[in-house]
Design a protein around this motif. Structure first.
Motif, PDB file in Angstrom:
ATOM      1  N   LYS A   5      14.231  22.545  16.953  1.00  0.00           N
ATOM      2  CA  LYS A   5      15.234  21.826  16.161  1.00  0.00           C
ATOM      3  C   LYS A   5      15.958  20.807  17.039  1.00  0.00           C
ATOM      4  CE  LYS A   5      19.071  22.761  13.033  1.00  0.00           C
ATOM      5  NZ  LYS A   5      19.838  23.809  12.371  1.00  0.00           N
ATOM      6  N   THR A   6      16.353  21.256  18.250  1.00  0.00           N
ATOM      7  CA  THR A   6      17.051  20.354  19.168  1.00  0.00           C
ATOM      8  C   THR A   6      16.976  20.894  20.588  1.00  0.00           C
ATOM      9  OG1 THR A   6      19.116  19.158  19.555  1.00  0.00           O
ATOM     10  CG2 THR A   6      19.321  21.421  18.873  1.00  0.00           C
ATOM     11  N   ARG A   7      17.042  19.986  21.537  1.00  0.00           N
ATOM     12  CA  ARG A   7      17.134  20.378  22.943  1.00  0.00           C
ATOM     13  C   ARG A   7      18.606  20.506  23.284  1.00  0.00           C
ATOM     14  NH1 ARG A   7      15.401  16.472  27.588  1.00  0.00           N
ATOM     15  NH2 ARG A   7      13.352  16.659  26.652  1.00  0.00           N
ATOM     16  N   LEU A   8      18.994  21.678  23.768  1.00  0.00           N
ATOM     17  CA  LEU A   8      20.383  21.931  24.116  1.00  0.00           C
ATOM     18  C   LEU A   8      20.682  21.569  25.568  1.00  0.00           C
ATOM     19  CD1 LEU A   8      20.759  25.404  22.367  1.00  0.00           C
ATOM     20  CD2 LEU A   8      21.538  23.179  21.521  1.00  0.00           C
ATOM     21  N   MET A   9      19.695  21.758  26.446  1.00  0.00           N
ATOM     22  CA  MET A   9      19.859  21.460  27.871  1.00  0.00           C
ATOM     23  C   MET A   9      18.529  20.969  28.425  1.00  0.00           C
ATOM     24  SD  MET A   9      21.946  24.875  29.144  1.00  0.00           S
ATOM     25  CE  MET A   9      22.740  24.215  30.603  1.00  0.00           C
ATOM     26  N   ASP A  10      18.598  20.000  29.344  1.00  0.00           N
ATOM     27  CA  ASP A  10      17.408  19.606  30.083  1.00  0.00           C
ATOM     28  C   ASP A  10      17.529  20.156  31.505  1.00  0.00           C
ATOM     29  OD1 ASP A  10      19.130  17.887  31.530  1.00  0.00           O
ATOM     30  OD2 ASP A  10      18.443  16.091  30.488  1.00  0.00           O
ATOM     31  N   GLY A  11      16.603  19.804  32.361  1.00  0.00           N
ATOM     32  CA  GLY A  11      16.601  20.335  33.719  1.00  0.00           C
ATOM     33  C   GLY A  11      17.866  20.016  34.492  1.00  0.00           C
ATOM     34  N   VAL A 163      15.142  29.806  26.419  1.00  0.00           N
ATOM     35  CA  VAL A 163      15.368  29.268  27.753  1.00  0.00           C
ATOM     36  C   VAL A 163      14.020  29.212  28.456  1.00  0.00           C
ATOM     37  CG1 VAL A 163      16.497  29.645  29.980  1.00  0.00           C
ATOM     38  CG2 VAL A 163      17.726  30.166  27.861  1.00  0.00           C
ATOM     39  N   LEU A 164      13.616  28.013  28.814  1.00  0.00           N
ATOM     40  CA  LEU A 164      12.375  27.799  29.553  1.00  0.00           C
ATOM     41  C   LEU A 164      12.757  27.487  30.997  1.00  0.00           C
ATOM     42  CD1 LEU A 164      10.705  25.454  26.910  1.00  0.00           C
ATOM     43  CD2 LEU A 164      10.490  27.930  27.104  1.00  0.00           C
ATOM     44  N   ASP A 169       7.780  28.681  33.157  1.00  0.00           N
ATOM     45  CA  ASP A 169       7.310  27.761  32.126  1.00  0.00           C
ATOM     46  C   ASP A 169       6.966  26.362  32.644  1.00  0.00           C
ATOM     47  OD1 ASP A 169       7.884  29.652  29.864  1.00  0.00           O
ATOM     48  OD2 ASP A 169       9.908  29.408  30.664  1.00  0.00           O
ATOM     49  N   GLY A 170       7.198  26.118  33.930  1.00  0.00           N
ATOM     50  CA  GLY A 170       6.853  24.832  34.523  1.00  0.00           C
ATOM     51  C   GLY A 170       7.965  23.802  34.511  1.00  0.00           C
ATOM     52  N   ALA A 171       8.984  23.987  33.687  1.00  0.00           N
ATOM     53  CA  ALA A 171      10.119  23.052  33.618  1.00  0.00           C
ATOM     54  C   ALA A 171      11.322  23.800  33.046  1.00  0.00           C
ATOM     55  CB  ALA A 171       9.779  21.861  32.741  1.00  0.00           C
ATOM     56  N   ASP A 172      12.497  23.252  33.343  1.00  0.00           N
ATOM     57  CA  ASP A 172      13.738  23.824  32.825  1.00  0.00           C
ATOM     58  C   ASP A 172      14.121  23.131  31.535  1.00  0.00           C
ATOM     59  OD1 ASP A 172      14.039  25.510  35.006  1.00  0.00           O
ATOM     60  OD2 ASP A 172      15.319  24.119  36.100  1.00  0.00           O
ATOM     61  N   GLU A 173      14.416  23.940  30.517  1.00  0.00           N
ATOM     62  CA  GLU A 173      14.843  23.386  29.241  1.00  0.00           C
ATOM     63  C   GLU A 173      15.394  24.519  28.393  1.00  0.00           C
ATOM     64  OE1 GLU A 173      12.947  20.199  26.203  1.00  0.00           O
ATOM     65  OE2 GLU A 173      11.671  21.923  26.629  1.00  0.00           O
ATOM     66  N   VAL A 174      16.419  24.235  27.619  1.00  0.00           N
ATOM     67  CA  VAL A 174      16.941  25.180  26.635  1.00  0.00           C
ATOM     68  C   VAL A 174      16.827  24.498  25.295  1.00  0.00           C
ATOM     69  CG1 VAL A 174      18.934  26.525  25.867  1.00  0.00           C
ATOM     70  CG2 VAL A 174      18.528  26.206  28.310  1.00  0.00           C
ATOM     71  N   VAL A 175      16.123  25.167  24.366  1.00  0.00           N
ATOM     72  CA  VAL A 175      15.904  24.575  23.053  1.00  0.00           C
ATOM     73  C   VAL A 175      16.373  25.519  21.955  1.00  0.00           C
ATOM     74  CG1 VAL A 175      13.981  23.100  23.755  1.00  0.00           C
ATOM     75  CG2 VAL A 175      13.523  25.404  22.929  1.00  0.00           C
TER      76      VAL A 175
END
Length: 179
Positions: A5-11, A163-164, A169-175
């Motif tokens: 739905k949306t990205r909450l945080m990037d790396g 939380v990736l 998972d290869g990258a940081d991201e919270v979706v």
């Protein structure tokens, strides 16, 4: 299948949040004396290691760091899987008189943290236990509150926070996803 739905945080957001949380932990505890960092499997372990590294980089102190598996302490383990996968708990230090910062990726109902508290108490009696979570998504079923958070977000019915992390998972991201 879950739809993003949306990205909450990037790396960069994750890095900034962890750096802030590390500083808050040190400030709140007036230094690092008797401090230990313990991550809850799986995401919390990676985050605990990163927080420990940030504190070590800033203060030159290698804090005791461990990992905690709470699988068999969960009140729903028999509902989740017939044959649960039990990971390893690693604590190479005594808990007695330690200020333990328990780290998890997301705090939601509070049940994971309750299980972690039970597991910790079976391993020793720390002086104090604090909670750090990268994301607090609300929706508590138990009276548990994080002391340190990277992001507070209210999540609606049918929505999930994922939380990736680069270690897994290869990258940081919270979706935020929805069914």
């Amino acid at each position: 299948m879950h739809k993003v739905k949306t990205r909450l945080m990037d790396g960069d957001d994750v890095d900034r949040s962890l750096a802030r949380m590390a500083m808050q932990i040190v400030e709140h505890n007036h230094g690092v004396e008797n401090l230990a960092i313990i991550g809850i499997h799986t995401g919390g372990v990676y985050l605990a290691q990163r927080i420990q590294a940030l504190i070590q980089e800033q203060f030159g102190i290698n804090l005791p760091t461990g990992s905690l598996d709470i699988t068999l302490y969960r009140d729903d383990w028999s509902l989740v899987a017939q044959n649960p996968v039990v990971k390893k708990t690693t604590l190479d230090f005594a808990l007695k008189d330690k200020v333990v910062v328990l780290v998890d990726d997301v705090v939601y109902t509070g049940r994971t943290i309750r299980a972690a508290l039970d597991a910790l108490m079976d391993l020793g009696r720390p002086r104090c236990i604090q909670l750090a979570a990268l994301v607090d998504r609300g929706g508590r079923e138990l009276p548990i509150q994080a002391d340190y958070t990277g992001l507070d977000v209210q999540v609606g019915p049918g929505e999930h926070v994922h939380v990736l992390l680069r270690e897994h998972d290869g990258a940081d991201e919270v979706v935020l996803t929805e069914a």
